[in-house]
Design a protein around this motif. Structure first.
Motif, mmCIF file in Angstrom:
data_model
loop_
_atom_site.group_PDB
_atom_site.id
_atom_site.type_symbol
_atom_site.label_atom_id
_atom_site.label_comp_id
_atom_site.label_asym_id
_atom_site.label_seq_id
_atom_site.Cartn_x
_atom_site.Cartn_y
_atom_site.Cartn_z
ATOM 1 N N ILE A 50 0.849 -1.187 0.000
ATOM 2 C CA ILE A 50 0.000 0.000 0.000
ATOM 3 C C ILE A 50 0.885 1.239 0.000
ATOM 4 O O ILE A 50 1.856 1.313 0.760
ATOM 5 N N ILE A 56 -8.200 2.740 -0.991
ATOM 6 C CA ILE A 56 -8.487 1.459 -0.361
ATOM 7 C C ILE A 56 -9.928 1.455 0.131
ATOM 8 O O ILE A 56 -10.506 2.505 0.404
ATOM 9 N N ILE A 58 -12.657 0.679 2.933
ATOM 10 C CA ILE A 58 -12.695 0.556 4.393
ATOM 11 C C ILE A 58 -14.147 0.527 4.847
ATOM 12 O O ILE A 58 -15.068 0.903 4.121
ATOM 13 N N ASP A 62 -13.588 -0.589 10.857
ATOM 14 C CA ASP A 62 -12.131 -0.654 10.766
ATOM 15 C C ASP A 62 -11.458 0.651 11.146
ATOM 16 O O ASP A 62 -10.265 0.663 11.480
ATOM 17 N N VAL A 80 -6.422 3.472 10.702
ATOM 18 C CA VAL A 80 -6.774 2.120 10.276
ATOM 19 C C VAL A 80 -5.549 1.218 10.450
ATOM 20 O O VAL A 80 -4.438 1.588 10.056
ATOM 21 N N HIS A 82 -4.116 -2.098 9.050
ATOM 22 C CA HIS A 82 -4.333 -2.996 7.911
ATOM 23 C C HIS A 82 -3.202 -4.019 7.881
ATOM 24 O O HIS A 82 -2.082 -3.713 7.489
ATOM 25 N N HIS A 83 -3.493 -5.237 8.350
ATOM 26 C CA HIS A 83 -2.487 -6.305 8.431
ATOM 27 C C HIS A 83 -1.290 -5.839 9.264
ATOM 28 O O HIS A 83 -1.393 -5.699 10.461
ATOM 29 N N LEU A 87 -2.232 2.834 9.001
ATOM 30 C CA LEU A 87 -2.624 3.742 7.934
ATOM 31 C C LEU A 87 -3.388 4.923 8.518
ATOM 32 O O LEU A 87 -4.206 4.761 9.424
ATOM 33 N N VAL A 101 -5.161 7.039 1.115
ATOM 34 C CA VAL A 101 -4.123 6.826 2.113
ATOM 35 C C VAL A 101 -3.217 8.061 2.191
ATOM 36 O O VAL A 101 -2.669 8.517 1.189
ATOM 37 N N SER A 168 -1.715 -4.545 18.097
ATOM 38 C CA SER A 168 -1.378 -4.885 16.710
ATOM 39 C C SER A 168 0.127 -4.885 16.504
ATOM 40 O O SER A 168 0.679 -5.749 15.810
#
Length: 207
Positions: A50, A56, A58, A62, A80, A82-83, A87, A101, A168
């Motif tokens: 990204i 993206i 959303i 999220d 956010v 994201h994995h 972001l 983004v 996270s």
């Protein structure tokens, strides 16, 4: 330039792993070996999936709304995860359900530096370890270290963002460390096998 020796077992282990990674990278580069299956290589590829200004999709579940001060201007954004990425995004002006983004930071190089959930407005200070300035509002704290302030509409959003980022980040780091340890173990075992084969060859020559 002063150099401080690693203090304690943890710092020694970290330094040993850093040296191993540097030597491994040099070896594979000199031998022109594809290292695409190495955990760090995979992480870099995933973290590059990204880019800024990318669109993206959303959902409201999220995203945590926040405000970033750019000079004296208040800009509304959404945080956010994201994995393996943190972001900061803004709603797309014409596409419903999509966002643009504005900031991309790997979770492993960011850390919540300070939380002021009872301030007005509630805010988080996020420390980011990277070379280039990650966002126009980021402030340099040290060489390669930036801090970014995120303001929230409520204490609840601030606390949720803090917990979300910490959990996270820890999850991403633990996963990567486990993968690196497995790779390190495989490299050591592979090196031992090569050494044993070399010893066997020497024994055959002696016969």
């Amino acid at each position: 330039m002063q150099y401080r020796r690693p203090a304690g077992q943890l710092e020694q282990s970290k330094k040993s792993i850093q040296v191993y990674l540097l030597l491994r990278r040099l070896r594979y580069k000199l031998l022109k070996i594809n290292d695409s299956e190495f955990p760090l290589t995979k992480a870099y590829v995933e973290e590059s999936s990204i880019q800024k200004q990318q669109q993206i999709q959303i959902s409201n579940q999220d995203a945590i709304p926040c405000v970033i001060m750019v000079g004296k201007r208040r800009e509304r954004h959404f945080l956010v995860v994201h994995h393996t990425l943190l972001l900061i995004v803004q709603h797309h002006p014409t596409r419903a359900g999509y966002a643009l983004v504005k900031l991309v930071v790997p979770l492993r190089i960011q850390e919540v530096y300070k939380m002021a959930s009872e301030a007005s407005p509630p805010n988080l200070t996020v420390m980011i370890r990277m070379g280039p300035k990650p966002h126009p509002s980021a402030r340099m704290q040290a060489l390669g270290v930036w801090v970014l302030s995120l303001h929230f509409d409520s204490m609840e959003d601030c606390v949720n963002a803090n917990q979300h980022l910490k959990l996270s980040r820890e999850k991403a780091r633990v996963k990567l460390i486990k993968q690196l340890l497995i790779s390190l173990s495989n490299d050591i075992e592979g090196g031992n096998d090569e050494s044993d084969e070399h010893d066997d060859d020497d024994d055959d020559d002696d016969v």
